[in-house]
Motif scaffolding. Structure first.
Motif, PDB file in Angstrom:
ATOM      1  N   ASP A  15     -10.826  17.728 -52.107  1.00  7.90           N
ATOM      2  CA  ASP A  15     -11.897  17.151 -51.375  1.00  7.90           C
ATOM      3  C   ASP A  15     -12.600  15.923 -52.318  1.00  7.90           C
ATOM      4  OD1 ASP A  15     -12.743  19.171 -53.050  1.00  7.90           O
ATOM      5  OD2 ASP A  15     -14.732  18.967 -52.215  1.00  7.90           O
ATOM      6  N   GLY A  16     -12.422  15.960 -53.594  1.00  5.66           N
ATOM      7  CA  GLY A  16     -12.697  14.876 -54.335  1.00  5.66           C
ATOM      8  C   GLY A  16     -13.223  15.858 -55.839  1.00  5.66           C
ATOM      9  N   ASP A  18     -16.137  16.866 -58.966  1.00  4.06           N
ATOM     10  CA  ASP A  18     -17.373  17.439 -59.179  1.00  4.06           C
ATOM     11  C   ASP A  18     -17.657  17.075 -60.579  1.00  4.06           C
ATOM     12  OD1 ASP A  18     -18.012  18.056 -56.405  1.00  4.06           O
ATOM     13  OD2 ASP A  18     -16.861  19.778 -56.903  1.00  4.06           O
TER      14      ASP A  18
HETATM   15 MG   LIG Z   1     -13.794  20.289 -54.616  1.00  2.00          MG
END
Ligand SMILES: [Mg+2]
Ligand SMILES: Nc1ncnc2c1ncn2[C@@H]1O[C@H](COP(=O)(O)OP(=O)(O)O)[C@@H](O)[C@H]1O
Length: 398
Positions: A15-16, A18
């Motif tokens: 998702d990306g 952090d």
């Molecule tokens: Mg993630």
């Protein structure tokens, strides 16, 4: 006395990334969150990473290029974090970067007369160190695997520092792409931890497949909440070998993948698609509850489940966890002041610091390795090299 460190985590959900700025205590056993950024992957980046993680055969140049590219993309996010928090590189002791897992194969395979497990996380630490000018610790899993461990989970050390209590048995649960638990006994004995199975990964896949390409996940778990769980399919899914395997164990999205989803969908061809979304999603809370009941000894059985990771935002997961574990108080790690989106990034910052101090971060009983290891590879900066050139070999530096 504390040092500012940066931890970077990008998990199997793709998702990306952090990124967390934290203070780590000088002894490497306490950590305080200061600032964080979650930077989502673009659809095309996600697509490229997805291809690398799920295809049996990958484009060699693409894999090698993505290792360097991820080094740059991670550097961009660190630059953003420094700008937002008003910090300069000289204020930060180190960056600890997990990298993007392309494949994690903890089960040993025999070839050329050697039996070995293997894992690959990309996002070149040398690029980060060069661009940002801060020493980088990366590639945390291999040292443990080199001595026969699973290389995972590594967050239990942080869980111990954050959540182990003398008053009650607790369990920390992270629902990322894969779900993992850390059982923290009140009697002070060592944590036990392992991957329970799917976290968000199958739920994300079923949403993409049955609801539409534009949705990456089930917002708030709302689609699953509209459906009815088919117990027969769920029961058959729970017969999978991974759920029977005794801990220590770890898994990845290459196990709970599209083929696994096809197997589940194949059992429910004539049921409404929201019911299928509910049934597939339910495998996550069901397998977590089942693992707790099956593998945690009665005297360590937790009364509190502290949940982190993106899965906290899936209300279907949280409701089902409460239903399957009525004896436990199920709460978000936010209730203990730990932002569920940054717990893992905080954990790597802590481990990176411990590595530079020469302290081990893996727990042998958790990873199955023979001893705790000082994890990761270090990419130094020009300044750090100069320090060693000027001081190294000098017997009386004072
Ligand atoms: Mg993630
Ligand atoms: N609002 C939301 N509702 C439901 N699920 C969510 C929401 N936000 C994030 N998620 C889930 O969390 C996942 C990301 O969680 P994360 O902890 O970052 O996993 P990983 O460590 O594998 O990257 C997403 O893929 C999605 O499934």
């Amino acid at each position: 006395m504390a040092y500012k460190c940066i931890g970077i985590m990008s998990g199997t959900s793709l998702d990306g990334v952090d990124v967390a700025l934290v203070d780590v205590s000088v002894d490497g056993d306490r950590i305080h969150f200061l600032h964080g950024i979650s930077s989502p992957f673009s659809d095309s980046l996600r697509g490229s990473l997805m291809d690398l993680t799920r295809n049996e055969t990958v484009n060699k140049e693409e894999l090698v290029r993505m290792d360097a590219l991820m080094g740059h993309l991670l550097s961009d996010v660190v630059e953003q974090l420094l700008a937002e928090s008003g910090m300069a590189a000289k204020d930060i002791l180190l960056i600890a970067s997990h990298g993007q897992t392309i494949g994690h194969y903890p089960e040993k395979r025999e070839q050329f007369g050697h039996s070995t497990a293997f894992t690959l996380q990309i996002g070149d630490g040398d690029i980060l160190a060069t661009r940002i000018g801060i020493p980088v610790v990366s590639d945390f899993r291999r040292r443990d695997m080199a001595i026969g461990g699973e290389g995972a989970p590594l967050i239990p050390l942080l869980d111990t520092f954050l959540f182990q209590s003398r008053e009650k048995n607790r369990c920390s649960l992270n629902i990322g792409g894969i779900a993992n638990i850390t059982v923290l006994p009140a009697d002070g004995s060592t944590a036990t931890a392992f991957d329970t199975g799917p976290g968000n990964c199958l739920s994300d896949l079923v949403i993409e497949r049955l609801i539409g390409q534009s949705l990456r996940f089930d917002p708030g778990g709302e689609n699953a909440r509209r459906g009815k769980v088919h117990d027969e399919i769920l029961t058959r899914a729970m017969e999978d070998a991974y759920f029977q395997q005794l801990p220590p164990k770890s898994t990845g999205r290459e196990y709970f993948d599209e083929k696994f989803l096809d197997f589940l969908l194949g059992m429910g061809r004539d049921i409404p698609f929201v019911d299928m979304v509910a049934t597939v999603s339910c495998l996550t809370p069901k397998s977590i509850a089942d693992a707790l009941h099956r593998f945690v000894p009665v005297n360590h059985f937790p009364t509190e489940l502290i949940v982190s990771g993106g899965g906290v935002q899936n209300l279907f997961f949280m409701e089902k966890l409460r239903a399957f574990l009525p004896e436990m108080n199920v709460v978000s790690s936010g209730e203990y002041g730990i932002d569920p989106d940054f717990k893992e990034a905080m954990g790597f910052a802590l481990m990176g610091y411990r590595t530079m101090k020469g302290l081990p971060s893996s727990i042998p009983a958790v990873t199955g390795a023979g001893s705790g290891q000082i994890l990761g590879k270090v990419s130094l900066t020009k300044e750090a090299f100069r320090f060693f050139q000027e001081n190294g070999g000098n017997e009386n530096p004072d």
